[in-house]
Design a protein around this motif. Structure first.
Motif, PDB file in Angstrom:
ATOM      1  N   ALA A 205       0.830  -1.207   0.000  1.00 45.95           N
ATOM      2  CA  ALA A 205       0.000   0.000   0.000  1.00 45.95           C
ATOM      3  C   ALA A 205       0.864   1.257   0.000  1.00 45.95           C
ATOM      4  CB  ALA A 205      -0.927  -0.004   1.207  1.00 45.95           C
ATOM      5  N   ALA A 208       2.279   1.763  -3.481  1.00 45.33           N
ATOM      6  CA  ALA A 208       1.249   2.251  -4.397  1.00 45.33           C
ATOM      7  C   ALA A 208       0.950   3.727  -4.138  1.00 45.33           C
ATOM      8  CB  ALA A 208      -0.016   1.427  -4.238  1.00 45.33           C
ATOM      9  N   CYS A 237     -10.638   1.977   1.491  1.00 46.19           N
ATOM     10  CA  CYS A 237     -10.391   0.656   0.928  1.00 46.19           C
ATOM     11  C   CYS A 237     -10.105  -0.328   2.061  1.00 46.19           C
ATOM     12  CB  CYS A 237      -9.230   0.670  -0.066  1.00 46.19           C
ATOM     13  SG  CYS A 237      -7.625   1.070   0.679  1.00 46.19           S
ATOM     14  N   TRP A 239      -7.483  -3.209   2.534  1.00 45.34           N
ATOM     15  CA  TRP A 239      -6.264  -3.785   1.939  1.00 45.34           C
ATOM     16  C   TRP A 239      -5.591  -4.616   3.026  1.00 45.34           C
ATOM     17  CZ3 TRP A 239      -2.971  -0.429  -1.867  1.00 45.34           C
ATOM     18  CH2 TRP A 239      -2.093  -1.244  -2.573  1.00 45.34           C
ATOM     19  N   SER A 255     -10.403  -4.876  -6.566  1.00 41.32           N
ATOM     20  CA  SER A 255      -9.336  -4.568  -7.524  1.00 41.32           C
ATOM     21  C   SER A 255      -8.888  -5.872  -8.186  1.00 41.32           C
ATOM     22  CB  SER A 255      -8.146  -3.956  -6.774  1.00 41.32           C
ATOM     23  OG  SER A 255      -7.541  -4.951  -5.936  1.00 41.32           O
ATOM     24  N   TRP A 372     -11.277   5.453  -8.635  1.00 42.46           N
ATOM     25  CA  TRP A 372     -10.310   5.063  -7.596  1.00 42.46           C
ATOM     26  C   TRP A 372      -9.810   3.631  -7.843  1.00 42.46           C
ATOM     27  CZ3 TRP A 372      -6.511   5.327  -4.690  1.00 42.46           C
ATOM     28  CH2 TRP A 372      -6.359   4.759  -3.421  1.00 42.46           C
ATOM     29  N   LEU A 376      -5.827   2.298  -8.570  1.00 44.20           N
ATOM     30  CA  LEU A 376      -5.145   1.242  -7.814  1.00 44.20           C
ATOM     31  C   LEU A 376      -4.661   0.128  -8.744  1.00 44.20           C
ATOM     32  CD1 LEU A 376      -7.354   0.930  -4.596  1.00 44.20           C
ATOM     33  CD2 LEU A 376      -4.987   1.712  -4.740  1.00 44.20           C
TER      34      LEU A 376
END
Length: 404
Positions: A205, A208, A237, A239, A255, A372, A376
Motif C-alpha cells: 500500500a 502504491a 479501501c 487492503w 481490484s 479510484w 489502484l
C-alpha cells in the motif's frame, strides 16, 4: 208661519242625515266578507293542482328513465335511442290528464304533448351526450397511454444519466487514502514489537501511494463489520488479505487479485485428526466475519459433523486456544499461517492435505468508486513491471507468490 216652521224642520233633518254614516246594505256586506275571506278552491283549481302533482310524478319518472338511459349509453356507446322512455312518459302524462275534468282537458293535453316532445328531445340529446362522453373517454385513455409512454421514456433517460465519479479526485484533494485493516493478521498487517503496524499489505500500500503521489493512513477496524466501515465512508479501501467471495461481491467490488491462498486445516503436531472425516465431533475454531466461514459452507457435510464451531475476533486468538488445547483444530487462511504462526513455532503444528478451497485476495472497494479502482489497478501494474512487488513478496514470504 207654519210654512216657515216646516221648512226649518226639513232643513234640520237634512243636516242630521248628512252628518250620519251611510247605512251598509246587504249586498255591500256580502262583497266585503268575500273580499276578506280566503278564496274557496273551485273544482277547476283543485283539478289543476292534481294535474300539476301528476305532472311532477311524470317528470320524476322521466328523470329516472333518463338516468337509466345515460348508464346504458355509457357502457354500450352511441345509438341507444330514447324514444321508448319518452313514450312511457307521454302515457304517464296522458293518464294524469285523463283524471282532470273536461274544462281543463285541452290545456292539460297540450302540456302533456309539450312534455312528451321535450322528453323525447332530451332523451335523444342525453344519448348523444353519452356517446360523445364515451368517445371522449376513449380519447382520454389514448392520451393517458401516450402520457405514460412519455413518462417511461423520461425515466429511462434519467436512469441512464449516471452521476460523475469523483472518487479519485476526492482522494487527491485530501492528499491521502484511508486503509482499513485487521491489525492482527500477520503477515498481511499486524503490530510489531514497537506497536507499529507492519506487514506485506502495508508495504504494498505504501509503494502504491508513493506512485500515486498521495499518503496512506492506516486505520484498524473490527473485521466482522469491515464492509460497513467501507460503505459508510469511514475508510477508502480494505487492503488486508481480503478474499474475493460471491457474498462480498453483493456489497462491494474488488481490484485485481494479487495473491492466492488456501483455507487450510491446522492441528497440533501428533493430533489424531488426519483428514476431514476425523473432524467429526471435534471442537474447531476460526475467525468471525472471515472468508473461512464461507469456505466451510462449501462442505456442509464436514462442517455439520463438528462437535462445535467457535468463532474468534482474530485468527491469533484461535491459534492461542489451539496451543492451549481448548481447540482440536483451526481452519485458517494459508497466507496467515505460513507467514506468521509456522515461522514463529516451526514443528509445532500439522497441516492436513485436505482443505476448504483456494481463494484469491484483492483490495476491497466501494462499487461507485470506479475512478479510484482504476488508479489502484494502474499502481499494481507499475509495481509488477518495476519489480517492486516481487521485492516486497520475497521479503515476507521468501518467494514471489504474486499473481498480478
Amino acid at each position: 208661519m207654519k210654512k216657515r216652521n216646516e221648512n226649518a224642520v226639513a232643513r234640520r233633518a237634512t243636516a242630521r242625515t248628512a252628518t250620519l254614516p251611510a247605512k251598509r246594505t246587504s249586498a255591500t256586506n256580502v262583497a266585503e266578507q268575500q273580499a276578506t275571506q280566503p278564496a274557496k278552491r273551485t273544482s277547476a283549481t283543485s283539478t289543476a293542482a292534481r294535474t300539476t302533482m301528476a305532472g311532477t310524478r311524470a317528470r320524476r319518472a322521466l328523470y329516472a328513465a333518463l338516468a337509466v338511459l345515460m348508464c346504458v349509453a355509457a357502457f354500450a356507446g352511441a345509438g341507444c335511442g330514447g324514444q321508448k322512455p319518452a313514450a312511457t312518459t307521454a302515457t304517464t302524462a296522458t293518464t294524469a290528464t285523463t283524471a282532470a275534468p273536461e274544462t281543463t282537458a285541452a290545456a292539460t293535453t297540450t302540456a302533456a304533448e309539450t312534455t312528451t316532445t321535450t322528453a323525447a328531445e332530451t332523451t335523444t340529446t342525453t344519448a348523444t351526450t353519452a356517446a360523445t362522453t364515451t368517445e371522449a373517454a376513449t380519447t382520454t385513455t389514448t392520451t393517458t397511454e401516450a402520457t405514460t409512454t412519455t413518462t417511461t421514456t423520461a425515466a429511462t433517460t434519467t436512469t441512464a444519466a449516471a452521476p460523475a465519479d469523483d472518487s479519485w479526485e476526492k482522494i487527491k484533494a485530501n492528499g491521502k487514502f484511508i486503509l482499513g485493516l485487521d491489525d492482527e493478521f500477520p503477515p498481511m498487517g499486524f503490530r510489531d514489537e514497537n506497536n507499529e503496524i507492519v506487514g506485506f499489505d502495508i508495504d504494498m500500500a505504501k509503494a502504491a501511494a508513493e506512485y500515486l503521489g498521495v499518503e496512506v493512513e492506516l486505520k484498524p477496524v473490527i473485521w466482522s463489520t469491515v464492509l460497513l466501515s467501507l460503505n459508510s465512508g469511514e475508510i477508502d479501501c480494505v487492503w488486508n488479505g481480503m478474499s474475493v467471495t460471491e457474498e462480498r461481491k453483493k456489497e462491494i467490488t474488488f481490484s485485481k487479485s494479487y495473491v492466492n491462498s488456501n483455507q487450510i486445516i491446522v492441528t497440533l503436531a501428533g493430533s489424531d485428526i488426519k483428514s476431514k472425516a476425523d473432524m467429526a465431533g471435534a471442537v474447531v475454531g476460526t475467525q468471525m466475519g472471515s472468508s473461512t466461514l464461507d469456505a466451510l459452507d462449501t462442505d456442509p457435510a464436514t462442517r455439520d459433523s463438528f462437535g462445535e464451531l467457535r468463532e474468534y475476533a482474530t485468527f491469533t486468538q484461535a491459534m492461542m486456544d489451539l496451543d492451549n488445547k481448548r481447540l482440536d483444530a483451526v481452519v485458517i487462511d494459508g497466507i496467515a499461517f505460513y507467514g506468521d504462526f509456522n515461522v514463529k513455532s516451526p514443528g509445532s503444528y500439522s497441516v492436513l492435505e485436505e482443505n476448504f478451497g483456494v481463494e484469491e485476495m484483492a483490495i476491497g472497494l466501494r462499487k461507485a468508486d470506479g475512478a479510484w479502482i482504476d488508479k489502484l489497478n494502474e499502481a499494481f501494474d507499475y509495481l509488477r513491471s518495476s519489480g517492486k512487488a516481487a521485492e516486497i513478496s520475497k521479503k515476507w514470504f521468501g518467494a514471489d507468490i504474486l499473481i498480478i
